[in-house]
Write a protein that holds these residues in place. Structure first.
Motif, PDB file in Angstrom:
ATOM      1  N   GLU A 182       0.836  -1.208   0.000  1.00  0.00           N
ATOM      2  CA  GLU A 182       0.000   0.000   0.000  1.00  0.00           C
ATOM      3  C   GLU A 182       0.867   1.254   0.000  1.00  0.00           C
ATOM      4  N   ILE A 183       1.938   1.207   0.781  1.00  0.00           N
ATOM      5  CA  ILE A 183       2.828   2.357   0.965  1.00  0.00           C
ATOM      6  C   ILE A 183       4.272   1.880   0.877  1.00  0.00           C
ATOM      7  N   LEU A 184       5.116   2.692   0.251  1.00  0.00           N
ATOM      8  CA  LEU A 184       6.551   2.396   0.170  1.00  0.00           C
ATOM      9  C   LEU A 184       7.315   3.645   0.576  1.00  0.00           C
ATOM     10  N   LEU A 185       8.077   3.552   1.658  1.00  0.00           N
ATOM     11  CA  LEU A 185       8.858   4.667   2.182  1.00  0.00           C
ATOM     12  C   LEU A 185      10.344   4.423   1.965  1.00  0.00           C
ATOM     13  N   LEU A 186      11.041   5.462   1.529  1.00  0.00           N
ATOM     14  CA  LEU A 186      12.491   5.408   1.361  1.00  0.00           C
ATOM     15  C   LEU A 186      13.107   6.611   2.058  1.00  0.00           C
ATOM     16  N   PRO A 187      14.349   6.503   2.500  1.00  0.00           N
ATOM     17  CA  PRO A 187      15.001   7.645   3.135  1.00  0.00           C
ATOM     18  C   PRO A 187      15.369   8.710   2.108  1.00  0.00           C
ATOM     19  N   ALA A 188      15.279   9.974   2.504  1.00  0.00           N
ATOM     20  CA  ALA A 188      15.685  11.068   1.623  1.00  0.00           C
ATOM     21  C   ALA A 188      17.180  11.328   1.781  1.00  0.00           C
ATOM     22  N   THR A 189      17.953  10.278   1.561  1.00  0.00           N
ATOM     23  CA  THR A 189      19.412  10.346   1.513  1.00  0.00           C
ATOM     24  C   THR A 189      19.820  10.406   0.048  1.00  0.00           C
ATOM     25  N   PRO A 190      21.072  10.668  -0.279  1.00  0.00           N
ATOM     26  CA  PRO A 190      21.479  10.606  -1.687  1.00  0.00           C
ATOM     27  C   PRO A 190      21.132   9.260  -2.331  1.00  0.00           C
ATOM     28  N   HIS A 191      21.360   8.188  -1.608  1.00  0.00           N
ATOM     29  CA  HIS A 191      21.029   6.838  -2.083  1.00  0.00           C
ATOM     30  C   HIS A 191      19.527   6.690  -2.297  1.00  0.00           C
ATOM     31  N   GLY A 192      18.740   7.046  -1.292  1.00  0.00           N
ATOM     32  CA  GLY A 192      17.296   6.872  -1.377  1.00  0.00           C
ATOM     33  C   GLY A 192      16.649   7.750  -2.422  1.00  0.00           C
ATOM     34  N   ARG A 193      17.099   8.992  -2.530  1.00  0.00           N
ATOM     35  CA  ARG A 193      16.538   9.901  -3.529  1.00  0.00           C
ATOM     36  C   ARG A 193      16.810   9.397  -4.940  1.00  0.00           C
ATOM     37  N   ASP A 194      18.014   8.908  -5.163  1.00  0.00           N
ATOM     38  CA  ASP A 194      18.355   8.401  -6.487  1.00  0.00           C
ATOM     39  C   ASP A 194      17.502   7.187  -6.836  1.00  0.00           C
ATOM     40  N   LEU A 195      17.319   6.300  -5.884  1.00  0.00           N
ATOM     41  CA  LEU A 195      16.575   5.070  -6.121  1.00  0.00           C
ATOM     42  C   LEU A 195      15.081   5.323  -6.291  1.00  0.00           C
ATOM     43  N   ALA A 196      14.516   6.196  -5.474  1.00  0.00           N
ATOM     44  CA  ALA A 196      13.065   6.370  -5.432  1.00  0.00           C
ATOM     45  C   ALA A 196      12.482   6.810  -6.772  1.00  0.00           C
ATOM     46  N   GLY A 197      13.131   7.745  -7.435  1.00  0.00           N
ATOM     47  CA  GLY A 197      12.615   8.233  -8.713  1.00  0.00           C
ATOM     48  C   GLY A 197      12.531   7.141  -9.763  1.00  0.00           C
ATOM     49  N   GLY A 198      13.567   6.304  -9.820  1.00  0.00           N
ATOM     50  CA  GLY A 198      13.568   5.213 -10.786  1.00  0.00           C
ATOM     51  C   GLY A 198      12.502   4.177 -10.488  1.00  0.00           C
ATOM     52  N   VAL A 199      12.321   3.864  -9.201  1.00  0.00           N
ATOM     53  CA  VAL A 199      11.312   2.874  -8.816  1.00  0.00           C
ATOM     54  C   VAL A 199       9.910   3.395  -9.100  1.00  0.00           C
ATOM     55  N   ALA A 200       9.647   4.659  -8.778  1.00  0.00           N
ATOM     56  CA  ALA A 200       8.333   5.240  -9.050  1.00  0.00           C
ATOM     57  C   ALA A 200       8.021   5.215 -10.546  1.00  0.00           C
ATOM     58  N   THR A 201       9.018   5.458 -11.374  1.00  0.00           N
ATOM     59  CA  THR A 201       8.823   5.418 -12.823  1.00  0.00           C
ATOM     60  C   THR A 201       8.483   4.006 -13.286  1.00  0.00           C
ATOM     61  N   LEU A 202       9.216   3.024 -12.787  1.00  0.00           N
ATOM     62  CA  LEU A 202       8.961   1.639 -13.184  1.00  0.00           C
ATOM     63  C   LEU A 202       7.597   1.151 -12.699  1.00  0.00           C
TER      64      LEU A 202
END
Length: 270
Positions: free
Chosen positions: A96-116
């Protein structure tokens, strides 16, 4: 994604060299509150290679289950590999919900995952709650340079995704010996499709970790200039702390941006 979800609140467990970033524990604590409002469960998603031993920490800080993807291609962070692995797990198990840290690692990953996953993403969130009527996630973040706070929803697509600033939420109490369900997920990955290889790593000589500091000596424009901050650095050294600064002091060029705290800088919890 559209359709039914499992009512699970997922937290991406950020780890580097088999050490979990503390922000992952902060998110597990908040995920527990959200899951209770949804009458759902908390799950950690752990990607890496030979990281099974880390699951005990994830359970100790509140997860009911852990989705584990272990693959040699995940030995260190590479965007394509991690984005594919995380999105494939989400497609299969439908959180239902997916949370990632707003770290350099998390920010980079989150955008790609949301797109996919073809879903929305709210970045740099500072507050999370569940709407009592719609049961949708309310994601609040600063906007317009921190002058207003905006609350964002993602009503049509799943999972509802957010990156969350470190040090916003407290780390929950660790419960030693807590156990849960481990779900090992197989994801096909190849070096050819990843397309990137790390051949070396040169760390910064010194990194200001002000977001993790227990003691912060802060100054603003009233300090008067660089000389004033020199005195703050002396005091911070005596206290084994870090120096923080306001946006105005940073914009004046008296101190570097990595020291900036507040809505437009690092979130701190000294």
């Amino acid at each position: 994604m559209r359709g039914e979800s499992t009512k699970e609140v997922w937290v991406y467990i950020e780890q580097e060299d088999k050490v979990i970033h503390p922000v992952s524990f902060e998110l597990l604590g908040r995920a527990r509150i959200l899951a209770e409002d949804l009458e759902g469960k908390v799950a950690g998603v752990l990607l890496g290679y030979e990281v099974l031993d880390l699951t005990s920490e994830v359970f100790a800080y509140g997860a009911d289950k852990v989705y584990l993807v272990s693959h040699k291609a995940l030995s260190y962070y590479r965007h394509r590999a991690y984005a594919k692995a995380l999105s494939e797990v989400a497609k299969q198990y439908k959180p239902e919900i997916l949370l990632l840290p707003a770290t350099p690692h998390g920010r980079d990953l989150a955008g790609g995952v949301a797109t996919l996953l073809e879903t929305g993403l709210t970045a740099d969130v500072t507050e999370l709650s569940i709407d009592k009527t719609t049961k949708k996630l309310l994601m609040t973040r600063p906007a317009y340079g921190g002058n207003i706070m905006a609350t964002i929803i993602c009503p049509e697509h799943l999972p509802q995704m957010a990156t969350v600033r470190p040090r916003i939420f407290p780390i929950p109490e660790k419960v030693e010996g807590k156990i849960g369900e481990i779900i090992e997920v197989k994801v096909e990955l190849s070096e050819e499709e990843i397309g990137v290889e790390r051949i070396g790593f040169i760390p910064k000589e010194k990194t200001v970790k002000i977001d993790l500091a227990e003691v912060i000596v802060a100054g603003g424009k009233g300090i008067g200039g660089k000389e004033g901050f020199s005195k703050l650095f002396e005091l911070a050294k005596l206290l084994n702390g870090e120096v923080g600064a306001s946006r105005l002091a940073v914009e004046a060029g008296w101190i570097s941006y990595e020291h900036q705290v507040g809505q437009t800088g690092k979130t701190v919890r000294p």
